[in-house]
Design a protein around this motif. Structure first.
Motif, PDB file in Angstrom:
ATOM      1  N   GLY A  15     -37.818  33.762 -39.174  1.00  0.00           N
ATOM      2  CA  GLY A  15     -39.265  33.670 -39.165  1.00  0.00           C
ATOM      3  C   GLY A  15     -39.806  32.482 -39.924  1.00  0.00           C
ATOM      4  O   GLY A  15     -40.995  32.166 -39.801  1.00  0.00           O
ATOM      5  N   GLY A  16     -38.966  31.817 -40.679  1.00  0.00           N
ATOM      6  CA  GLY A  16     -39.379  30.669 -41.454  1.00  0.00           C
ATOM      7  C   GLY A  16     -39.385  29.388 -40.649  1.00  0.00           C
ATOM      8  O   GLY A  16     -39.145  29.382 -39.441  1.00  0.00           O
ATOM      9  N   SER A  85     -40.786  29.783 -36.549  1.00  0.00           N
ATOM     10  CA  SER A  85     -40.305  31.093 -36.093  1.00  0.00           C
ATOM     11  C   SER A  85     -38.802  31.079 -35.861  1.00  0.00           C
ATOM     12  O   SER A  85     -38.305  31.546 -34.834  1.00  0.00           O
ATOM     13  CB  SER A  85     -41.046  31.506 -34.816  1.00  0.00           C
ATOM     14  N   LEU A  86     -38.090  30.563 -36.820  1.00  0.00           N
ATOM     15  CA  LEU A  86     -36.649  30.403 -36.674  1.00  0.00           C
ATOM     16  C   LEU A  86     -35.942  31.750 -36.553  1.00  0.00           C
ATOM     17  O   LEU A  86     -36.344  32.734 -37.173  1.00  0.00           O
ATOM     18  CB  LEU A  86     -36.086  29.618 -37.847  1.00  0.00           C
ATOM     19  N   LYS A  87     -34.897  31.748 -35.758  1.00  0.00           N
ATOM     20  CA  LYS A  87     -34.087  32.924 -35.505  1.00  0.00           C
ATOM     21  C   LYS A  87     -32.648  32.655 -35.929  1.00  0.00           C
ATOM     22  O   LYS A  87     -32.223  31.502 -35.960  1.00  0.00           O
ATOM     23  CB  LYS A  87     -34.108  33.275 -34.012  1.00  0.00           C
ATOM     24  N   PRO A  88     -31.894  33.698 -36.239  1.00  0.00           N
ATOM     25  CA  PRO A  88     -30.484  33.490 -36.579  1.00  0.00           C
ATOM     26  C   PRO A  88     -29.724  32.725 -35.498  1.00  0.00           C
ATOM     27  O   PRO A  88     -28.798  31.977 -35.814  1.00  0.00           O
ATOM     28  CB  PRO A  88     -29.953  34.916 -36.736  1.00  0.00           C
ATOM     29  N   GLN A 118     -27.143  20.550 -41.210  1.00  0.00           N
ATOM     30  CA  GLN A 118     -26.917  21.979 -41.033  1.00  0.00           C
ATOM     31  C   GLN A 118     -28.208  22.766 -41.182  1.00  0.00           C
ATOM     32  O   GLN A 118     -28.939  22.604 -42.165  1.00  0.00           O
ATOM     33  CB  GLN A 118     -25.893  22.480 -42.056  1.00  0.00           C
ATOM     34  N   VAL A 119     -28.463  23.626 -40.212  1.00  0.00           N
ATOM     35  CA  VAL A 119     -29.569  24.577 -40.272  1.00  0.00           C
ATOM     36  C   VAL A 119     -28.976  25.973 -40.222  1.00  0.00           C
ATOM     37  O   VAL A 119     -28.252  26.310 -39.284  1.00  0.00           O
ATOM     38  CB  VAL A 119     -30.555  24.382 -39.109  1.00  0.00           C
ATOM     39  N   THR A 120     -29.263  26.771 -41.234  1.00  0.00           N
ATOM     40  CA  THR A 120     -28.767  28.134 -41.294  1.00  0.00           C
ATOM     41  C   THR A 120     -29.942  29.087 -41.430  1.00  0.00           C
ATOM     42  O   THR A 120     -30.744  28.958 -42.356  1.00  0.00           O
ATOM     43  CB  THR A 120     -27.801  28.330 -42.471  1.00  0.00           C
ATOM     44  N   VAL A 121     -30.040  30.029 -40.510  1.00  0.00           N
ATOM     45  CA  VAL A 121     -31.129  31.002 -40.502  1.00  0.00           C
ATOM     46  C   VAL A 121     -30.540  32.377 -40.763  1.00  0.00           C
ATOM     47  O   VAL A 121     -29.731  32.872 -39.979  1.00  0.00           O
ATOM     48  CB  VAL A 121     -31.887  30.995 -39.166  1.00  0.00           C
ATOM     49  N   SER A 122     -30.938  32.983 -41.855  1.00  0.00           N
ATOM     50  CA  SER A 122     -30.426  34.293 -42.226  1.00  0.00           C
ATOM     51  C   SER A 122     -31.281  35.391 -41.606  1.00  0.00           C
ATOM     52  O   SER A 122     -32.483  35.230 -41.395  1.00  0.00           O
ATOM     53  CB  SER A 122     -30.390  34.445 -43.742  1.00  0.00           C
ATOM     54  N   SER A 123     -30.661  36.521 -41.344  1.00  0.00           N
ATOM     55  CA  SER A 123     -31.355  37.651 -40.747  1.00  0.00           C
ATOM     56  C   SER A 123     -31.918  38.583 -41.794  1.00  0.00           C
ATOM     57  O   SER A 123     -31.625  38.446 -42.992  1.00  0.00           O
ATOM     58  CB  SER A 123     -30.416  38.416 -39.815  1.00  0.00           C
TER      59      SER A 123
END
Length: 123
Positions: A15-16, A85-88, A118-123
């Motif tokens: 969501g970030g 609205s980033l998603k994992p 690197q882009v890391t999206v946590s849940s």
């Protein structure tokens, strides 16, 4: 020699937002279609977004439409990718790229690549 250098990646919660930048050096890419690809662990490199030389036309893969925005500043020889609205599922190494063909949309003839961020999206 020409070089593309990405920055702005990091860790963000679902969501970030993140804003990626790609700065070119060694030559100008003002006349090129510019864009972004990404590659997740164990996956093939995937086209994400592109933008025409004057910014008048943009193209996005379906999975990011409405969430990502590509832009460019030719005076700074830089392109950007605003990711909201980033998603994992967006977790990947993101690569900046250049295609000299004026009609390119999905960038089939990339002549320059960045090293990736690197882009890391946590849940």
């Amino acid at each position: 020699q020409a070089q593309l250098v990405e920055s702005g990646g990091g860790l963000v919660q679902a969501g970030g937002s993140l804003r990626l930048s790609c700065a070119a050096s060694g030559r100008t890419f003002s006349s090129y279609v510019m864009g972004w690809f990404r590659q997740a662990p164990g996956q093939e490199r995937e086209f994400v977004a592109s933008i025409s030389w004057n910014g008048g036309r943009t193209y996005y893969t379906d999975s990011v439409k409405g969430r990502f925005t590509i832009s460019r500043d030719n005076a700074k020889n830089t392109i950007y990718l605003q990711m909201n609205s980033l998603k994992p599922e967006d977790t990947a190494v993101y690569y900046c790229a250049a295609d000299p063909r004026p009609t390119a949309q999905t960038m089939g003839v990339v002549v320059s690549w960045g090293q990736g961020t690197q882009v890391t999206v946590s849940s």
